[in-house]
Design an enzyme around this catalytic site. Sequence first.
Site, PDB file in Angstrom:
ATOM      1  CB  VAL A 135      -0.924   0.045   1.255  1.00 40.27           C
ATOM      2  CG1 VAL A 135      -1.812   1.284   1.217  1.00 40.27           C
ATOM      3  CG2 VAL A 135      -1.771  -1.208   1.356  1.00 40.27           C
ATOM      4  CE  LYS A 208      -1.507   0.414  -4.463  1.00 39.72           C
ATOM      5  NZ  LYS A 208      -1.117   1.468  -5.433  1.00 39.72           N
TER       6      LYS A 208
END
Length: 442
Positions: A135, A208
């Site tokens: 992420v 994400k």
Amino acid sequence: MSKKRSIRIGLLGFGVVGQGVWKNIEKNRLALEYRLGTQLEITQVVVKDASKAREVLVPSGSYSEDPARVVDNPAIDIVCELMGGTSKALELTRRALEQGKIVVTANKALICEHGEELFEIARRNGGHYFYEASVAGGIPIIKTIREALVANRFKLIFGILNGTSNYILTRMEREGLSFDATLGDARKLGYVEADEALDLDGIDAAHKAVILAYLAHGKWVKLEEIICEGIREITGEDIEIAGQLGYKIKLLAVIARDFEANKLSVRLHPALISKKEVIAGVDEVYNGVSVTGDVVGTTVLIGRGAGQDATSSSVISDIADAVFMLQGGASAVISEEDEATHQILADGLELALGDELIGRYYLRIYVRDEEGVLAKISDILAKEHISFATVNQKELEDGTAKLMVTTHMSSEAAITRAIALLNGESSVIGAPVSFRIFDPGN
Ligand code: HSE
């Protein structure tokens, strides 16, 4: 410096990120080994095609096409899965975790789709699954939420999690370029994923967002359950009008928890956001995440969300955590016990439906430029109790016009019904387009 036994790392995949990990471990080896109190050795590198030329040269004895030399090798302490994809990577990650190995990954799609199973396998077998690089590239958002902000519960996490779409929107805004022209440049610069839908339809950023939602709230949300809209519908006119009204248009991930109602909203969509918000100023390929904790207040992290060096910085950070674990040091890593806490936090937590959203909206309606059109549109909106905040009209030469309106607070359900009614109105050409206006204070 006294050295403990060296730690042996195996890389699955040696593309942009894998080579970055190798390169940057070499670059800062002295400082890294001093900090970790051990030597790091990348002893195995597994690739799909060993004949392919690569920038970083690996000693031939460590280089192979055989994943067993990493996954099933008792001499390997840390497995780095940097191959991407969700089939072979899933099989190899499962196999490594089933043997109690520590796996480090940058693979957001794999975690989003199979994280629940993979974390469970890791826990059951005493291994661990690290995912900082999955992420926001080089931004340490996972550690920040998991460790630095552990004292908090998170009412709101939002931000820009896809660099490519942010680059496109930035250039459209700054240079008045069309979406297609900017996309062409993004392709030339190598920013756009091979599967372009990942960047342009919001899927990459939604992966994400799902990971952050799990980390912050202990709940696995499926991609199909959430709003996931990309940037293809945004035009230069939308950006221009938004700018005149004091907004930028950004592709935002939003993870908002209502603790009283015990509901969680996870979504990914373009939104108008006030230029006064720090996240609105995050441009080009940068990512930015705003985290609001009930103890600390709001913290904003901005940095490079993609690319070889930024991503490998996060992979190496996970390798460092893995080393601490192997050394038996106090680890800030989520343990089985913490996982139980996680489950308590998510107890009874329900996913909020898109229709439950309340906010302000921007609508672009393409109409025949004839008498009474504005009145008809305002009637339709009034029927749904939607009131105009601003109205802009752009007259076109062919007897048509574009109406760009913003609304006062409204429910998403009402906006959806109004758009369906507008679709059936003879003066309206094509389907109206709507974007949410995001206000973190709401
Ligand atoms: N395609 C992604 C982006 C790469 O543009 O942000 C990093 O995950």
